[in-house]
Enzyme design. Structure first.
Site, PDB file in Angstrom:
ATOM      1  N   PRO A  13      68.855  52.777  46.198  1.00  0.00           N
ATOM      2  CA  PRO A  13      68.069  53.984  45.977  1.00  0.00           C
ATOM      3  C   PRO A  13      68.658  54.937  44.936  1.00  0.00           C
ATOM      4  O   PRO A  13      69.868  55.135  44.878  1.00  0.00           O
ATOM      5  CB  PRO A  13      68.052  54.650  47.358  1.00  0.00           C
ATOM      6  N   ASN A  14      67.754  55.476  44.158  1.00  0.00           N
ATOM      7  CA  ASN A  14      68.021  56.502  43.135  1.00  0.00           C
ATOM      8  C   ASN A  14      68.708  55.962  41.880  1.00  0.00           C
ATOM      9  O   ASN A  14      68.851  56.690  40.897  1.00  0.00           O
ATOM     10  CB  ASN A  14      68.839  57.674  43.721  1.00  0.00           C
ATOM     11  N   ARG A  21      70.088  61.263  36.037  1.00  0.00           N
ATOM     12  CA  ARG A  21      70.540  61.834  37.306  1.00  0.00           C
ATOM     13  C   ARG A  21      72.020  62.230  37.214  1.00  0.00           C
ATOM     14  O   ARG A  21      72.870  61.376  36.967  1.00  0.00           O
ATOM     15  CB  ARG A  21      70.362  60.767  38.393  1.00  0.00           C
ATOM     16  N   TYR A  26      77.431  60.279  37.197  1.00  0.00           N
ATOM     17  CA  TYR A  26      76.987  58.894  36.980  1.00  0.00           C
ATOM     18  C   TYR A  26      76.888  58.487  35.506  1.00  0.00           C
ATOM     19  O   TYR A  26      76.539  57.338  35.216  1.00  0.00           O
ATOM     20  CB  TYR A  26      75.621  58.687  37.661  1.00  0.00           C
ATOM     21  N   ASN A  76      75.112  47.576  44.145  1.00  0.00           N
ATOM     22  CA  ASN A  76      75.361  49.003  44.372  1.00  0.00           C
ATOM     23  C   ASN A  76      74.323  49.474  45.387  1.00  0.00           C
ATOM     24  O   ASN A  76      73.160  49.677  45.041  1.00  0.00           O
ATOM     25  CB  ASN A  76      75.236  49.792  43.063  1.00  0.00           C
ATOM     26  N   ALA A  79      73.302  55.326  48.403  1.00  0.00           N
ATOM     27  CA  ALA A  79      73.610  56.054  49.632  1.00  0.00           C
ATOM     28  C   ALA A  79      73.539  55.165  50.870  1.00  0.00           C
ATOM     29  O   ALA A  79      74.162  55.477  51.896  1.00  0.00           O
ATOM     30  CB  ALA A  79      72.663  57.233  49.778  1.00  0.00           C
ATOM     31  N   GLU A 100      80.648  44.975  46.033  1.00  0.00           N
ATOM     32  CA  GLU A 100      80.055  46.326  46.059  1.00  0.00           C
ATOM     33  C   GLU A 100      80.535  47.139  44.854  1.00  0.00           C
ATOM     34  O   GLU A 100      81.714  47.109  44.507  1.00  0.00           O
ATOM     35  CB  GLU A 100      80.487  47.015  47.355  1.00  0.00           C
ATOM     36  N   HIS A 102      80.397  51.109  43.188  1.00  0.00           N
ATOM     37  CA  HIS A 102      80.009  52.519  43.104  1.00  0.00           C
ATOM     38  C   HIS A 102      80.464  53.022  41.747  1.00  0.00           C
ATOM     39  O   HIS A 102      81.636  52.843  41.385  1.00  0.00           O
ATOM     40  CB  HIS A 102      80.641  53.350  44.216  1.00  0.00           C
ATOM     41  N   ARG A 109      84.867  62.366  46.491  1.00  0.00           N
ATOM     42  CA  ARG A 109      83.662  63.196  46.652  1.00  0.00           C
ATOM     43  C   ARG A 109      83.537  63.684  48.101  1.00  0.00           C
ATOM     44  O   ARG A 109      84.530  63.754  48.822  1.00  0.00           O
ATOM     45  CB  ARG A 109      82.435  62.389  46.180  1.00  0.00           C
TER      46      ARG A 109
HETATM   47  C1  DHK Z   1      75.537  55.999  44.150  1.00  0.00           C
HETATM   48  C2  DHK Z   1      74.832  56.790  44.981  1.00  0.00           C
HETATM   49  O1  DHK Z   1      73.512  56.909  44.845  1.00  0.00           O
HETATM   50  C3  DHK Z   1      75.486  57.600  46.017  1.00  0.00           C
HETATM   51  O2  DHK Z   1      74.664  57.827  47.139  1.00  0.00           O
HETATM   52  C4  DHK Z   1      76.806  57.009  46.458  1.00  0.00           C
HETATM   53  C5  DHK Z   1      76.972  55.702  44.361  1.00  0.00           C
HETATM   54  C6  DHK Z   1      77.662  56.699  45.240  1.00  0.00           C
HETATM   55  C7  DHK Z   1      77.683  55.439  43.034  1.00  0.00           C
HETATM   56  O3  DHK Z   1      78.706  56.057  42.752  1.00  0.00           O
HETATM   57  O4  DHK Z   1      77.221  54.562  42.294  1.00  0.00           O
HETATM   58  O5  DHK Z   1      77.461  57.892  47.310  1.00  0.00           O
END
Ligand code: DHK
Length: 149
Positions: A13-14, A21, A26, A76, A79, A100, A102, A109
């Site tokens: 997600p996202n 974002r 990121y 990835n 959340a 995995e 991130h 964080r």
């Molecule tokens: C990406 C997200 O969307 C967050 O919810 C995670 C992760 C971290 C990233 O660092 O890629 O906490």
């Protein structure tokens, strides 16, 4: 016929919003850029990289189940890493090695990001290396495929 091993690059997600974002956290690279780079790197490393992204937990579970027929996963979970027992169980149920990623350093964080439900069933974790972490994860998956093959 393509006999190269296949690796799924899966984003949760996202992550479709990457580039727009919270760039301080990121960066400015888009998901399309990351996917293009991983497909390219996969070519150099002798694997086919297929890409998917979903904002929905159940769809991610389905993608992991389908990865049973693939050779590796770079994932990835966004959340959902911090919340999803369903994803953890899916990864645990499938023998395909899954690494995995991130992008941010989740340990630097908020405390709720310090816990990963999924990490204990992963074949490795990369956090805090920016989008370069995806390349590191792919290299590790390819190495694991070599070990298992
Ligand atoms: C990406 C997200 O969307 C967050 O919810 C995670 C992760 C971290 C990233 O660092 O890629 O906490």
């Amino acid at each position: 016929m393509d006999a190269r091993p296949t690796v799924l690059l899966l984003n949760g997600p996202n992550l479709n919003l990457l580039g727009r974002r919270d760039p301080a956290q990121y960066g400015t690279t888009t998901l399309a850029d990351i996917e293009k780079r991983l497909v390219e790197l996969g070519g150099e490393l002798g694997v086919e990289v297929v890409c998917a992204q979903s904002n929905h937990e159940g769809e991610l579970v389905d993608r992991i189940h389908a990865a049973r027929d693939l050779d590796g996963v770079v994932f990835n979970p966004g959340a959902y890493a911090h919340t999803s027992i369903a994803l953890r169980d899916a990864i645990d149920a499938v023998p395909t090695p899954c690494v995995e990623v991130h992008i941010s350093n989740v340990h630097a964080r908020e405390p709720f990001r310090h816990v990963s439900m999924t990490a204990p069933v992963m074949s490795g974790c990369v956090s805090g290396c920016g989008v370069h972490g995806y390349e590191l994860a792919l290299r590790h998956v390819v190495w694991l495929i070599g070990q298992n093959g």
